[in-house]
Write an enzyme that holds these catalytic residues in place. Structure first.
Site, PDB file in Angstrom:
ATOM      1  CB  ALA A  10      41.966  35.368  31.278  1.00 41.54           C
ATOM      2  NE  ARG A  15      38.185  50.246  30.747  1.00 39.22           N
ATOM      3  CZ  ARG A  15      38.039  50.430  32.010  1.00 39.22           C
ATOM      4  NH1 ARG A  15      37.832  51.213  32.601  1.00 39.22           N
ATOM      5  NH2 ARG A  15      38.226  49.080  32.828  1.00 39.22           N
ATOM      6  N   GLY A  77      34.387  35.752  33.902  1.00 42.57           N
ATOM      7  CA  GLY A  77      34.624  36.641  35.411  1.00 42.57           C
ATOM      8  C   GLY A  77      35.925  36.267  36.043  1.00 42.57           C
ATOM      9  CG  ASP A 102      44.860  45.367  35.833  1.00 45.14           C
ATOM     10  OD1 ASP A 102      45.130  45.237  37.116  1.00 45.14           O
ATOM     11  OD2 ASP A 102      43.861  45.962  35.192  1.00 45.14           O
ATOM     12  CG  ASN A 385      83.961  47.498  10.449  1.00 40.69           C
ATOM     13  OD1 ASN A 385      83.675  48.360  10.017  1.00 40.69           O
ATOM     14  ND2 ASN A 385      83.217  46.886  11.607  1.00 40.69           N
ATOM     15  CB  ALA A 422      97.477  63.164   8.253  1.00 39.47           C
TER      16      ALA A 422
HETATM   17  C1  UD1 Z   1      37.570  43.942  40.054  1.00 36.76           C
HETATM   18  C2  UD1 Z   1      36.765  43.329  41.130  1.00 36.76           C
HETATM   19  C3  UD1 Z   1      36.534  44.872  41.851  1.00 36.76           C
HETATM   20  C4  UD1 Z   1      37.881  45.541  42.129  1.00 36.76           C
HETATM   21  C5  UD1 Z   1      38.465  45.782  40.827  1.00 36.76           C
HETATM   22  C6  UD1 Z   1      40.118  46.503  41.389  1.00 36.76           C
HETATM   23  C7  UD1 Z   1      35.355  41.588  40.474  1.00 36.76           C
HETATM   24  C8  UD1 Z   1      34.157  41.033  40.020  1.00 36.76           C
HETATM   25  N1  UD1 Z   1      35.660  42.782  40.545  1.00 36.76           N
HETATM   26  O1  UD1 Z   1      36.869  44.351  38.887  1.00 36.76           O
HETATM   27  O2  UD1 Z   1      35.569  44.545  42.960  1.00 36.76           O
HETATM   28  O3  UD1 Z   1      37.419  46.948  42.752  1.00 36.76           O
HETATM   29  O4  UD1 Z   1      38.976  44.583  40.163  1.00 36.76           O
HETATM   30  O5  UD1 Z   1      40.628  46.755  40.228  1.00 36.76           O
HETATM   31  O6  UD1 Z   1      36.402  40.670  40.727  1.00 36.76           O
HETATM   32  N2  UD1 Z   1      39.882  38.460  34.374  1.00 36.76           N
HETATM   33  C9  UD1 Z   1      40.332  37.253  34.022  1.00 36.76           C
HETATM   34  N3  UD1 Z   1      39.133  36.693  33.470  1.00 36.76           N
HETATM   35  C10 UD1 Z   1      38.147  37.176  33.316  1.00 36.76           C
HETATM   36  C11 UD1 Z   1      37.977  38.347  33.832  1.00 36.76           C
HETATM   37  C12 UD1 Z   1      38.819  38.976  34.465  1.00 36.76           C
HETATM   38  O7  UD1 Z   1      41.500  36.685  34.054  1.00 36.76           O
HETATM   39  O8  UD1 Z   1      37.063  36.314  33.145  1.00 36.76           O
HETATM   40  C13 UD1 Z   1      41.107  39.401  34.936  1.00 36.76           C
HETATM   41  C14 UD1 Z   1      41.373  40.467  34.457  1.00 36.76           C
HETATM   42  O9  UD1 Z   1      42.611  40.360  33.290  1.00 36.76           O
HETATM   43  C15 UD1 Z   1      42.141  41.349  35.109  1.00 36.76           C
HETATM   44  C16 UD1 Z   1      41.572  41.101  36.550  1.00 36.76           C
HETATM   45  O10 UD1 Z   1      41.215  39.656  36.304  1.00 36.76           O
HETATM   46  O11 UD1 Z   1      43.466  41.367  35.302  1.00 36.76           O
HETATM   47  C17 UD1 Z   1      40.351  41.959  37.078  1.00 36.76           C
HETATM   48  O12 UD1 Z   1      39.148  41.829  35.842  1.00 36.76           O
HETATM   49  P1  UD1 Z   1      38.460  43.278  35.791  1.00 36.76           P
HETATM   50  O13 UD1 Z   1      37.576  42.898  34.622  1.00 36.76           O
HETATM   51  O14 UD1 Z   1      39.473  44.368  35.329  1.00 36.76           O
HETATM   52  O15 UD1 Z   1      37.706  43.608  36.872  1.00 36.76           O
HETATM   53  P2  UD1 Z   1      37.230  44.908  37.204  1.00 36.76           P
HETATM   54  O16 UD1 Z   1      35.819  45.204  36.928  1.00 36.76           O
HETATM   55  O17 UD1 Z   1      38.332  45.905  37.382  1.00 36.76           O
HETATM   56 CA    CA Z   2      40.485  46.115  36.252  1.00 35.28          CA
END
Ligand code: UD1
Ligand code: CA
Length: 454
Positions: A10, A15, A77, A102, A385, A422
């Site tokens: 989500a 970036r 989160g 990802d 054609n 031809a």
């Molecule tokens: C998260 C972990 C971190 C870990 C890292 C590995 C947490 C708090 N931290 O950090 O410990 O080392 O992944 O890559 O979990 N997402 C949602 N909804 C939200 C927030 C995020 O679906 O509200 C999804 C994102 O799309 C993504 C995944 O959760 O696919 C991770 O979220 P991201 O914000 O990238 O977490 P990191 O900061 O990378």
């Molecule tokens: Ca991440």
């Protein structure tokens, strides 16, 4: 025991600096999310749930028929994201495999062994960890004096001492259904004001539950893609992996770093692939073929001993055993070369069958044609054609001979063993064994130059 995979997708992916959701960006030709779906399927997931939010419609469209979709309307989160699946999973008593969308490099077998370890330990949660030389940005694994997990601290919340830890959270976990009893207790008391899934592990420990870690030996699989640089790095890793698998199975890649083969493509042994060749989609190549350099195949099917000279572009076409194409030829969808057929230099073929042993050696356009066996098509011949409204078929029967620079105005048929002179523009059928000539006779005017000079 049943296992459900939950993919968290989500987040915004700021970036990437893109108008498209991050998980739809392609790695080795496939949307990242699709690679993750395949991995969880291989791991044995009986159900897949994807949490979507930012640009969720586009993500949901990809998932149709492949996974269930749960919306997280506000991205509060990772813990909050998992909580959104609670309703869908009420009454579920199996295991949950939770991972981000990802991580396109993660392998199904790795996820499966995480799940097996989780089961064997009888844990309420198992965290997949790995060691990184540069752990910047990742959550750090904090262990107690006995070496057991005590908590995970996010990079942004870590003390200078915690920042020196190199064991990190991959963001991949197995949970028992107990997870849903602690998720509502999460609080956003951290730098990012988010409900961290990582905090749920400490909560489980406090509730007296068993929480395990499994440190994977190789870190490469868990590299996340957050920006275009990491996207290119993932691309290189995946391509190398595909190349190495093919080489191990007996395929020669003259320069693997310069050969671009998508996962899922199949190539038979003793086939040789020259550099700058792209094998894409559902392409299948048989044994003993020679391909490239500079060729592109998408959803193409090649038999054995097929030779593609440099510059061949083959899209949704089928080439039977011993057929030969190029250099510089374009086979478009629906083209089929029967055994031993030859399509040569600067020839375009669309939606046509070229019969066994037939030849179109130079500079032709053949569209919507059905060409029999042993036919020879002279240089510069084209099928007309299209009349501006409709496409019409051309039929050329076995052993016919089409002279150079012929226009075949479809619909038209050239009979068995017939000849076409031809330079003809053929608008009427040519009967079997007949000669069709359709051009004005040559006139020579004697001494024309001499008179002109006077
Ligand atoms: C998260 C972990 C971190 C870990 C890292 C590995 C947490 C708090 N931290 O950090 O410990 O080392 O992944 O890559 O979990 N997402 C949602 N909804 C939200 C927030 C995020 O679906 O509200 C999804 C994102 O799309 C993504 C995944 O959760 O696919 C991770 O979220 P991201 O914000 O990238 O977490 P990191 O900061 O990378
Ligand atoms: Ca991440």
């Amino acid at each position: 025991m049943e296992m459900v995979a939950v993919i968290l997708a989500a987040g915004k992916g700021t970036r990437m600096k893109s108008r498209w959701p991050k998980v739809l960006h392609r790695v080795a030709g496939r949307p990242m999310l699709e690679l993750v779906l395949q991995a969880v399927r291989e791991a044995g997931a009986s159900r897949i749930i994807v949490v979507v939010g930012h640009e969720g419609e586009a993500v949901a469209a990809l998932l149709e028929g492949q996974a269930e979709v749960v919306w997280q309307t506000e991205q509060l989160g990772t813990g909050h994201a998992l909580l959104q699946t609670q309703e869908l999973l009420s009454g579920f008593t199996g295991d949950l495999l939770v991972l981000p969308g990802d991580v396109p490099l993660v392998r199904g077998e790795t996820l499966r062994s995480l799940w097996e370890r989780h089961r064997a330990a009888g844990a309420a949660a198992t965290v997949l960890t790995t060691e990184l030389n540069d752990p910047t940005g990742y959550g750090r694994i904090v262990r107690n004096r006995d070496g057991e997990l005590s908590r995970i601290v996010e990079h942004k919340d870590a003390t200078p001492e915690e920042l020196t830890l190199r064991e990190v959270n991959t963001g991949i976990y197995c949970f028992g259904p107990q997870i849903f009893s602690v998720l509502p207790q999460l609080r956003p008391d951290n730098v990012q004001r988010e409900y961290y899934l990582t905090d749920a592990l400490a909560l489980l420990l406090q509730a007296g539950q068993r929480v395990c870690c499994w440190k994977a030996p190789e870190a490469e699989e868990f590299k996340g893609v957050n920006d275009r640089k990491q996207l290119a790095e993932a691309e290189a890793v995946l391509r190398r992996r595909v190349a190495e698998e093919l080489m191990a199975s007996g395929v020669t890649l003259v320069a693997p770093e310069l050969t671009f083969i998508e996962p899922g493509v199949r190539v038979g042994s003793d086939t040789i692939i020259y550099p700058f060749t792209f094998l894409e989609g559902r392409t299948v190549v048989g044994e003993n073929c020679v391909i490239g350099p500079w060729s592109r195949l998408r959803d193409a099917v090649l038999g054995q001993e097929v030779i593609l000279e440099g510059g061949a572009v083959i899209i949704e076409a089928e080439l039977e055993d011993g057929s030969r194409v190029g250099p510089f030829a374009y086979l478009r969808p629906g083209s089929r070369l029967r055994a031993g057929a030859r399509v040569g230099t600067f020839v375009e073929v669309k939606n046509s069958v070229v019969g066994p042993g037939s030849k179109i050696p130079h500079l032709s356009y053949i569209g919507d044609a059905d060409i029999g066996a042993g036919v020879n098509i002279g240089a510069g011949t084209i099928t007309c054609n299209y009349d501006g409204e409709k496409k019409w078929p051309t039929v050329i029967e076995d052993f016919a001979f089409i002279g150079s620079n012929t226009n075949l105005v479809a619909p038209v048929r050239v009979g068995r063993r017939a000849y076409v002179g031809a330079g003809s523009t053929i608008t009427k059928d040519v009967p079997e064994e007949a000669l069709g000539v359709a051009r004005s006779r040559q006139v020579n005017i004697p001494e024309w130059t001499r008179r002109k000079r006077r």
